[in-house]
Design an enzyme around this catalytic site. Structure first.
Site, mmCIF file in Angstrom:
data_model
loop_
_atom_site.group_PDB
_atom_site.id
_atom_site.type_symbol
_atom_site.label_atom_id
_atom_site.label_comp_id
_atom_site.label_asym_id
_atom_site.label_seq_id
_atom_site.Cartn_x
_atom_site.Cartn_y
_atom_site.Cartn_z
ATOM 1 N N ARG A 273 12.400 -8.177 -5.836
ATOM 2 C CA ARG A 273 12.722 -7.081 -4.927
ATOM 3 C C ARG A 273 13.373 -5.938 -5.707
ATOM 4 O O ARG A 273 14.424 -6.092 -6.305
ATOM 5 C CB ARG A 273 13.657 -7.575 -3.827
ATOM 6 C CG ARG A 273 13.931 -6.576 -2.731
ATOM 7 C CD ARG A 273 14.795 -7.226 -1.652
ATOM 8 N NE ARG A 273 15.180 -6.275 -0.615
ATOM 9 C CZ ARG A 273 15.987 -6.580 0.404
ATOM 10 N NH1 ARG A 273 16.465 -7.811 0.513
ATOM 11 N NH2 ARG A 273 16.302 -5.661 1.311
ATOM 12 N N GLU B 289 6.348 -2.774 7.007
ATOM 13 C CA GLU B 289 6.074 -2.791 8.434
ATOM 14 C C GLU B 289 4.605 -2.812 8.787
ATOM 15 O O GLU B 289 4.176 -2.197 9.782
ATOM 16 C CB GLU B 289 6.735 -1.572 9.087
ATOM 17 C CG GLU B 289 6.198 -0.211 8.616
ATOM 18 C CD GLU B 289 6.890 0.369 7.389
ATOM 19 O OE1 GLU B 289 6.727 1.572 7.128
ATOM 20 O OE2 GLU B 289 7.587 -0.386 6.685
ATOM 21 N N TYR C 75 16.753 7.306 4.648
ATOM 22 C CA TYR C 75 17.105 6.224 5.569
ATOM 23 C C TYR C 75 18.425 6.539 6.296
ATOM 24 O O TYR C 75 18.462 6.667 7.512
ATOM 25 C CB TYR C 75 17.267 4.907 4.813
ATOM 26 C CG TYR C 75 15.991 4.260 4.340
ATOM 27 C CD1 TYR C 75 15.500 3.110 4.962
ATOM 28 C CD2 TYR C 75 15.284 4.751 3.251
ATOM 29 C CE1 TYR C 75 14.340 2.484 4.521
ATOM 30 C CE2 TYR C 75 14.128 4.137 2.808
ATOM 31 C CZ TYR C 75 13.652 3.004 3.442
ATOM 32 O OH TYR C 75 12.507 2.397 3.005
ATOM 33 N N GLY D 208 0.768 -1.238 0.000
ATOM 34 C CA GLY D 208 0.000 0.000 0.000
ATOM 35 C C GLY D 208 0.795 1.280 0.000
ATOM 36 O O GLY D 208 0.318 2.315 -0.452
ATOM 37 N N GLN D 209 2.014 1.246 0.542
ATOM 38 C CA GLN D 209 2.808 2.469 0.626
ATOM 39 C C GLN D 209 3.305 2.861 -0.760
ATOM 40 O O GLN D 209 3.724 2.003 -1.529
ATOM 41 C CB GLN D 209 3.996 2.239 1.557
ATOM 42 C CG GLN D 209 4.729 3.495 1.973
ATOM 43 C CD GLN D 209 5.907 3.193 2.897
ATOM 44 O OE1 GLN D 209 6.487 2.115 2.841
ATOM 45 N NE2 GLN D 209 6.261 4.124 3.749
ATOM 46 N N GLY E 180 11.093 -5.445 3.149
ATOM 47 C CA GLY E 180 10.065 -5.666 4.146
ATOM 48 C C GLY E 180 9.096 -4.510 4.157
ATOM 49 O O GLY E 180 9.395 -3.420 3.679
ATOM 50 N N GLU F 22 11.543 6.581 8.123
ATOM 51 C CA GLU F 22 12.633 5.697 7.733
ATOM 52 C C GLU F 22 13.968 6.022 8.403
ATOM 53 O O GLU F 22 14.729 5.116 8.749
ATOM 54 C CB GLU F 22 12.796 5.705 6.206
ATOM 55 C CG GLU F 22 11.568 5.228 5.446
ATOM 56 C CD GLU F 22 11.192 3.779 5.757
ATOM 57 O OE1 GLU F 22 11.972 3.082 6.433
ATOM 58 O OE2 GLU F 22 10.115 3.344 5.329
ATOM 59 N N TYR G 161 9.665 -5.210 -2.013
ATOM 60 C CA TYR G 161 10.530 -4.589 -1.023
ATOM 61 C C TYR G 161 11.214 -5.648 -0.158
ATOM 62 O O TYR G 161 10.836 -6.821 -0.161
ATOM 63 C CB TYR G 161 9.740 -3.637 -0.127
ATOM 64 C CG TYR G 161 9.157 -2.458 -0.848
ATOM 65 C CD1 TYR G 161 9.965 -1.601 -1.583
ATOM 66 C CD2 TYR G 161 7.797 -2.183 -0.803
ATOM 67 C CE1 TYR G 161 9.438 -0.512 -2.256
ATOM 68 C CE2 TYR G 161 7.258 -1.088 -1.469
ATOM 69 C CZ TYR G 161 8.085 -0.262 -2.193
ATOM 70 O OH TYR G 161 7.554 0.817 -2.853
ATOM 71 N N GLU H 112 12.172 -3.504 10.396
ATOM 72 C CA GLU H 112 10.703 -3.570 10.334
ATOM 73 C C GLU H 112 10.090 -3.581 11.729
ATOM 74 O O GLU H 112 9.034 -2.985 11.952
ATOM 75 C CB GLU H 112 10.267 -4.801 9.536
ATOM 76 C CG GLU H 112 10.827 -4.882 8.119
ATOM 77 C CD GLU H 112 10.659 -3.611 7.311
ATOM 78 O OE1 GLU H 112 9.671 -2.878 7.532
ATOM 79 O OE2 GLU H 112 11.510 -3.337 6.448
ATOM 80 N N HIS I 232 9.928 -0.086 13.167
ATOM 81 C CA HIS I 232 8.807 0.696 12.628
ATOM 82 C C HIS I 232 7.569 0.643 13.536
ATOM 83 O O HIS I 232 6.686 1.499 13.415
ATOM 84 C CB HIS I 232 8.431 0.188 11.243
ATOM 85 C CG HIS I 232 9.111 0.896 10.128
ATOM 86 N ND1 HIS I 232 9.055 2.262 9.968
ATOM 87 C CD2 HIS I 232 9.848 0.427 9.079
ATOM 88 C CE1 HIS I 232 9.730 2.603 8.877
ATOM 89 N NE2 HIS I 232 10.227 1.521 8.329
#
Length: 625
Positions: free
Chosen positions: A578, A297, A406, A162-163, A295, A344, A293, A322, A325
């Site tokens: 990925r 979260e 990040y 969803g992100q 991961g 992040e 990805y 993760e 998060h």
């Protein structure tokens, strides 16, 4: 006491109170921020007038049509004189909208804006509960895998991502991280499949008369809408501890559980650092390789790529990330994506602290040094003055990669810690999580909070350079650089190899994953075929079971047009979706002229259908132009 002037002083916090039920730390209606820097230009919603506070989904999964269909009942909070609520719609089809008594409501889908979708405006009148009957086919957030794309090969599979704004392709709501919502769901699927979501599951699945089963889920804490996630397939569960476990396809469950056996200790370590884990359970699902990805979260159900499994826990920094998060990102969330470093960067700092507690300071220092190298490489590529190298990135800022939000974000906090001391810093960060739990936040808020609750005087404020870190490009002069001793042995070996191509193979066998990555990153980028062949033979790089190491080797090989590694690249890109690995390999191939472009186009024609839309969107631009 405040030492620096800040725009955060003008923040207006709009909140609505309602009777509490359940967890006292989780208000049913979360506050929103109405300051200019908190507003989200990626949503059509106007939450200051009307906003969604709860979603109740009742959906059926149709694997043949690759479609979800059913209804979403929304609770709305709005001023008495507001009669319209605006939602985000990026492709789902609305069949009807009704109020709480079943009476039809007028609605209109507006003009489509590229990359954003369209507004769904509903005239609700005095109604504050509405039900939308709808369906979503070919939603960008959802990836439907055929049985052939799974490890078992017998049943289909569904996964979501969803992100940042993809959930508006299958859920009718206000898809903005600053508009937090509780939710519940009833999902039906073919009886041979199991459904999991990013909420706590209800009673045992109900078997229906039509060869399907119904699964129920609840998230009673207000979360950002992008954190609603679903997966369904032939999956099984293995417990890891009293509040943790892992799901995966049956053939992978033992390897996944073994790799994740430190998770319960990680949760304990995280709580000792920054306070209570507030989500009940911490479960994970290891997805098929198509997941884009490392991961994601999603609360109570972290989604993981199988590429982290190396057999030695060497990539478990991903798991620490993760898990972290659960505090930074899920508990306190960036109000909009201009401040994604608040999710992040803070998490990357927290991750390293968990790694230090579980795996020791040496490993934590090495992983931090790799992160610093990422920052330096990015700044060298784009320039230290590039606007995209600031932590706060206003709309229309060209992104420059994950090394900023990040790694620079993590180094900001490492630097602050080095100046004020770990004890003071940890106390400050825990109160930040506690005082902003289940709320959105902005850079201005964090800056104000540091000035109010961490900085002791003007002299320390000048030394910290807080505003420069957040709002200015590049790296401030006070950056706490990594320990040069972290990779002293490996850097010496890389220099020796660079000078005369000598290599002590026995040393490689002793190195950690981080050390091997450091070596491959620091040896010459231009090598002859015989040199590459000798390196591969000596270190068995093409046979590596650590995908981080294998990726670096394949990138080096393709950058030198090493023909003998092409079959390994083909196999790697055919089984891994990925984006972190896939996009750079295709980019490297496309930069190698006709030789590489021919290979890239041949492989992508075969592999594209197996990639999630997130990965496709990046690689399309590289390979298809």
């Amino acid at each position: 006491m405040r030492f620096l002037a800040t725009a955060a002083a003008a923040l207006l916090l709009a909140s609505c109170s309602s009777p509490e039920s359940g967890d006292p730390d989780a208000p049913k209606v979360a506050p929103i921020l109405t300051s200019e820097d908190a507003k989200d230009d990626q949503t059509f919603a106007d939450p200051e007038k009307a906003r969604v506070t709860h979603i109740d989904l009742d959906l059926a999964l149709d694997f043949d049509e690759q479609m979800v269909s059913g209804s979403a009942m929304l609770d709305i909070i709005a001023a008495a004189d507001v009669d319209t609520v605006v939602l985000d719609n990026d492709g789902y089809t609305v069949e009807s909208v009704t109020d709480g008594e079943g009476k039809p409501l007028d609605y209109e889908v507006g003009e489509v804006v590229e990359g954003k979708g369209a507004p769904l405006s509903i005239t609700m009148g005095e109604a504050r509960e509405i039900t939308i009957a709808y369906s979503a086919k070919d939603a960008a957030a959802l990836q439907w895998l055929t049985p052939e794309q799974t490890a078992g090969g017998e049943h289909p599979y569904l996964l979501s991502q969803g992100q940042a704004t993809l959930n508006r392709t299958w859920i009718p709501t206000q898809d903005s991280p600053g508009i937090r919502q509780t939710w519940s769901a009833r999902i039906t699927a073919p009886e041979e499949l199991t459904v999991v979501m990013s909420g706590l599951s209800g009673d045992e699945a109900e078997t229906l008369d039509d060869g399907r089963r119904a699964f129920n889920f609840t998230m009673d804490k207000p979360v950002a809408p992008y954190l609603i996630a679903i997966a369904a397939g032939d999956i099984v569960f293995q417990e890891l501890g009293p509040r943790s476990g892992v799901w995966s396809e049956p053939s992978m469950i033992e390897a996944a559980a073994a790799e994740l056996s430190d998770v319960e200790a990680m949760i304990d370590a995280a709580e000792a650092l920054y306070g209570e884990y507030r989500w009940g359970r911490y479960d994970m699902i290891v997805l098929p390789p198509a997941f884009p990805y490392g991961g994601m979260e999603n609360p109570v159900m972290t989604f993981l790529t199988p590429t982290f499994i190396a057999g030695d826990k060497s990539n478990n920094g991903l798991i620490a990330h993760e898990l972290a998060h659960s505090w930074s990102g899920n508990l306190v969330t960036n109000a909009n994506w201009s401040d994604s470093w608040l999710n992040e960067g803070v998490t990357s700092y927290f991750e390293n602290r968990i790694v230090e507690e579980i795996y020791g300071k040496k490993r934590a220092d090495q992983e931090a040094a790799l992160a610093f190298a990422n920052i330096e490489e990015t700044l060298a590529d784009v320039g230290a003055d590039a606007p995209g190298t600031a932590l706060h990135q206003p709309a229309n800022t060209d992104p420059v990669g994950s090394a900023i939000i990040y790694d620079k974000g993590a180094y900001f906090l490492r630097t602050v810690e080095s100046i004020v001391g770990r004890e003071r810093f940890d106390a400050w960060l825990q109160q930040w999580f506690d005082n902003h739990a289940f709320q959105p936040a902005t850079s201005a808020m964090l800056l104000a909070d540091m000035e109010e609750n961490l900085v002791k005087d003007e002299a320390e404020a000048e030394k910290l350079m807080l505003r420069e870190w957040i709002y200015e490009p590049g790296l401030p002069s006070n950056v706490a650089k990594p320990d040069p001793a972290a990779f002293a042995e490996v850097d010496a070996a890389a220099k020796a190899f660079s000078d005369d191509r000598t290599l002590d193979e026995s040393e490689w066998a002793k190195w950690t994953s981080a050390e091997r990555q450091r070596f491959l990153a620091n040896i010459p980028k231009e090598m002859m075929e015989a040199e590459l062949a000798g390196l591969d033979e000596a270190l068995r790089l093409s046979d590596s079971t650590n995908n981080e190491v294998l990726f670096l080797w394949l990138e080096l090989a393709m950058d030198n047009q090493y023909e003998r590694a092409v079959p390994t690249v083909d196999a790697f890109l055919s089984k891994v979706g990925r984006r972190k690995f896939v996009a750079p390999l295709f980019e490297t191939l496309m930069n190698e002229g006709a030789w590489g472009q021919t290979i890239a186009k041949r492989i992508y024609a075969k592999t594209r259908p197996s990639y999630h839309s997130v990965t496709q969107g990046t690689v399309d631009g590289l390979v298809l132009g």
